[in-house]
Design an enzyme around this catalytic site. Structure first.
Site, short mmCIF file in Angstrom:
data_model
loop_
_atom_site.label_atom_id
_atom_site.label_comp_id
_atom_site.label_asym_id
_atom_site.label_seq_id
_atom_site.Cartn_x
_atom_site.Cartn_y
_atom_site.Cartn_z
N HIS A 42 0.82 -1.20 0.00
CA HIS A 42 0.00 0.00 0.00
C HIS A 42 0.87 1.26 0.00
CE1 HIS A 42 -2.71 2.80 2.43
NE2 HIS A 42 -3.38 2.59 1.32
N GLU A 89 0.27 -0.78 -4.80
CA GLU A 89 -0.83 0.19 -4.94
C GLU A 89 -0.22 1.59 -4.95
OE1 GLU A 89 -4.09 2.87 -3.00
OE2 GLU A 89 -2.04 2.49 -2.36
N ASP A 142 -1.12 6.02 -5.61
CA ASP A 142 -2.15 7.07 -5.65
C ASP A 142 -1.75 8.12 -6.68
OD1 ASP A 142 -3.68 6.19 -3.28
OD2 ASP A 142 -1.84 6.68 -2.21
N HIS A 147 -0.51 10.78 -2.14
CA HIS A 147 -1.83 10.44 -1.59
C HIS A 147 -2.74 11.64 -1.38
CE1 HIS A 147 -4.73 9.60 1.65
NE2 HIS A 147 -4.82 8.42 1.08
N LYS A 153 -7.09 9.56 -7.49
CA LYS A 153 -7.45 10.34 -6.29
C LYS A 153 -8.38 11.49 -6.70
CE LYS A 153 -5.86 8.57 -2.55
NZ LYS A 153 -6.95 8.06 -1.71
O1 G3P Z 1 -6.69 1.56 -2.38
C1 G3P Z 1 -6.86 1.23 -1.04
C2 G3P Z 1 -6.56 2.39 -0.14
O2 G3P Z 1 -5.35 2.95 -0.54
C3 G3P Z 1 -7.63 3.46 -0.13
O3 G3P Z 1 -7.44 4.40 0.85
O4 G3P Z 1 -6.80 6.60 1.73
O5 G3P Z 1 -5.14 4.76 1.71
O6 G3P Z 1 -5.82 5.84 -0.41
P1 G3P Z 1 -6.24 5.45 0.97
CA CA Z 2 -4.70 4.63 -2.04
#
Ligand code: G3P
Ligand code: CA
Length: 248
Positions: A9, A36, A38, A51, A113
């Site tokens: 993440h 993952e 953003d 993010h 995002k």
């Molecule tokens: O994609 C899963 C997760 O990353 C979503 O929440 O706020 O960490 O981007 P956030």
């Molecule tokens: Ca995310």
């Protein structure tokens, strides 16, 4: 037994500053199946990996990503907030990331995002970049914003998409599907057997965020979730190996 895929993440974000090459590199060394990331857009409409809409939390700058040109945002220090050891980290462009990621034997989740700022044409820009790098078949594009999910589905109905949500609702699988999502990315507190079966009956993979505790990892592995997002991919890989050995 189904193997739950492990996505790092924002990279291995417990060990290195999130969404930097240092975090992605550690993720690729952790044994994770995927990463993952953003995506937001600069003023000159370059997709960059960060993010928050504002650079304040994860850089030494202030203000919104969309107020910075690429040249300007690249000058920010994106690592010192985490540790002085990472003071040479800068914000990564999607293009830089995809060049690095392409030869790796990994899957990808690109999160658009767009839940706070609806960046114009971000969907097309990201889609085109994935096509250029031949990465569409191993990428799922997700968003909390259903307009973005729909736009990606309209650009190419064959792309794997995911609706991201932390909100409970009746027949979530059907709702997501009707809005162009082929999979569901849910906050861990939404996870239960009923929802998982509902999704799997509809051929809809379910991936869960953000899973850092061993007990939650076990739950996801046991229920047969399709994927988890974790800040500690090395630990998730270790627990998954242990779980598989115990449940052969
Ligand atoms: O994609 C899963 C997760 O990353 C979503 O929440 O706020 O960490 O981007 P956030
Ligand atoms: Ca995310």
């Amino acid at each position: 037994m189904k193997k739950t895929l492990i996505y790092a993440h924002r990279g291995a974000s417990k060990l290195a500053p999130e969404n930097t090459m240092a975090a992605y590199q550690l993720a690729s060394e952790s044994g994770a199946d995927g990463i993952e990331i953003d995506v937001q857009l600069t003023k000159d409409r370059v997709p960059v990996l960060i993010h928050d809409e504002n650079v304040r939390r994860t850089t030494n700058g202030t203000g919104f990503v969309q107020e910075y040109t690429l040249n300007h945002i690249k000058k920010l220090d994106a690592g010192s907030w985490f540790s002085t050891k990472y003071s040479d980290c800068s914000i990564v462009t999607l293009e830089e990331f995809l060049c690095w990621f392409q030869p790796k034997d990994m899957v990808l989740n690109v999160e658009l995002k767009t839940n706070v700022i609806e960046y114009r044409d971000i969907e097309q820009l990201v889609y085109d970049a994935l096509v250029r790098h031949h990465l569409l078949s191993r990428t799922v594009i997700s968003s909390f914003n259903l307009n973005s999910v729909k736009k990606i589905h309209d650009i190419d109905a064959g792309v794997q998409t995911a609706f991201l949500t932390s909100t409970k609702r009746q027949n979530l699988a059907k709702f997501a599907r009707e809005n162009g999502a082929s999979s569901l990315h849910i906050k861990h507190r939404l996870l239960d057997k009923k929802l998982l079966h509902q999704c799997h009956r509809n051929n809809m993979p379910v991936r869960v965020y953000t899973i850092n505790r061993p007990s939650y990892m076990q739950k996801c592995y046991k229920l047969g979730c399709d994927g988890i997002f974790t800040d500690v991919p090395h630990e998730a890989v270790e627990y998954r190996t242990r779980f598989q050995e115990e449940n052969q």
